[in-house]
Design an enzyme around this catalytic site. Structure first.
Site, short mmCIF file in Angstrom:
data_model
loop_
_atom_site.label_atom_id
_atom_site.label_comp_id
_atom_site.label_asym_id
_atom_site.label_seq_id
_atom_site.Cartn_x
_atom_site.Cartn_y
_atom_site.Cartn_z
N ASP A 182 0.76 -1.07 0.03
CA ASP A 182 -0.19 0.13 0.20
C ASP A 182 0.78 1.16 0.08
OD1 ASP A 182 -2.75 0.77 0.66
OD2 ASP A 182 -1.71 2.19 1.88
N ASN A 190 -3.16 13.13 -3.97
CA ASN A 190 -4.21 13.31 -4.88
C ASN A 190 -4.86 14.64 -4.35
OD1 ASN A 190 -4.52 11.46 -6.66
ND2 ASN A 190 -5.66 10.02 -5.40
N HIS A 195 -5.08 14.87 -8.98
CA HIS A 195 -5.23 13.31 -9.53
C HIS A 195 -4.31 12.85 -10.58
CE1 HIS A 195 -8.66 12.22 -7.12
NE2 HIS A 195 -9.04 13.39 -7.14
N ASP A 199 -2.23 9.77 -10.66
CA ASP A 199 -2.14 8.66 -11.46
C ASP A 199 -0.68 8.44 -11.95
OD1 ASP A 199 -4.84 8.67 -11.66
OD2 ASP A 199 -5.03 9.83 -13.56
N GLU A 225 -4.85 2.43 -4.32
CA GLU A 225 -3.25 2.48 -4.40
C GLU A 225 -2.61 1.12 -3.70
OE1 GLU A 225 -4.63 4.51 -0.44
OE2 GLU A 225 -5.50 4.34 -2.44
#
Length: 317
Positions: A182, A190, A195, A199, A225
């Site tokens: 994780d 974010n 975002h 990404d 994630e």
């Protein structure tokens, strides 16, 4: 078009599948029309690459004796073979004006003669378009099992692959480990950087994971994630070494974000297959170890064995 890569063959195929000799004295294919018609029909019965190559290898023996053939498409990471390798070989590149369809190598214990090369090149004309269709099918199938953002396997691919690999590991007495990973504080990425940056972080993290694992291992996007890495033939110590390599590599990534440079870290839980495990219990142990890694300070690796020791110590107190 079929182009010789390394051979003394002197023929090439045009889009209309006609064989044109580069030299006027080069031998012409000596193939019965009914053989080509039969071969062409059989090659159109499947979209599976392995079956296509098997049919082609079997049917061409009526015209040219071949010990084996191997097919390679580096772009799609495909390597398949039929029969056996031998000292002598001849290779061809399969392509049309729009599509590259890989390289095909024929193997034999004795040298191929000029008229045999001409026949091989004539036979290859029947393979070009079935191969193109099979590759498009393969690519579409692969896309259905791939996360579109990161390129890692998706949950559908995970469910199919992990169940199969777990069964094989038990049947053959092999080791199998999984890592649950994780990205730490990813929501802040974010929220603070947008975002599009998020990404980019996810994709680069997935690429980083894949660069740290072996060809036999697989990376899947588990959700958000979170990633799951399946490590074939890896015991606990081997899995922990790979996990630590992944953790350090992700921590070394530097991203150019709108608000300045950005670095991330990852927490990883590790679990190794036990005799009584099924897919769910193995993943749950890795997930529980990940939970301990995050609540123990993040940016660290915890195994299910470490977690068990910690629980025993707490019980003793």
């Amino acid at each position: 078009m079929v182009s010789p890569l390394h051979s003394n063959g002197r023929a090439q195929l045009r889009e209309d599948k006609a064989v044109t000799s580069i030299g006027e004295l080069a031998p012409k294919p000596d193939l019965r029309p009914e053989l080509l018609l039969k071969l062409s029909g059989k090659l159109q019965t499947t979209l599976e690459l392995s079956q296509l190559l098997e049919i082609f290898f079997r049917e061409i023996q009526q015209a040219v004796l071949v010990d084996g053939l191997s097919y390679n498409h580096a772009g799609n990471n495909i390597l398949q073979s039929q029969g056996k390798t031998s000292p002598h070989s001849v290779s061809y590149r399969l392509q049309t004006q729009q599509d590259y369809m890989g390289d095909l190598t024929f193997h034999r214990s004795t040298r191929f003669r000029e008229h045999e090369l001409a026949n091989l090149e004539g036979l290859l004309t029947t393979l070009v378009y079935p191969m193109r269709n099979a590759l498009r099918y393969h690519e579409a199938l692969a896309a259905a099992f791939r996360d579109p953002l990161t390129g890692a396997g998706n949950r559908v691919a995970l469910d199919k692959t992990l169940s199969r690999e777990l069964e094989l590991a038990k049947r053959h007495g092999q080791q199998l480990s999984v890592l649950m990973l994780d990205l730490d504080y990813f929501k802040q990425v974010n929220d603070q950087h947008g975002h599009s940056t998020g990404d980019k972080v996810l994709k680069d993290a997935a690429d980083c994971i894949c660069s740290c694992i072996r060809q036999t291992d697989m990376c899947f996007r588990y959700g958000g994630e979170e990633f799951l890495v399946m490590l074939s033939s890896a015991d606990q110590s081997g899995a922990l070494r790979i996990a630590e390599r992944i953790r350090m590599s992700i921590a070394a990534l530097i991203f150019n974000a709108p608000k300045g440079e950005l670095q991330i870290s990852a927490s990883i839980g590790c679990a190794t297959l036990r005799g009584d495990d099924d897919r769910d219990s193995l993943v749950q142990r890795a997930d529980k170890a990940l939970y301990q890694a995050k609540h123990g300070g993040r940016n660290r690796v915890i195994s299910d064995v470490d977690m068990a020791f910690s629980e025993l110590e707490q019980a003793a107190e």
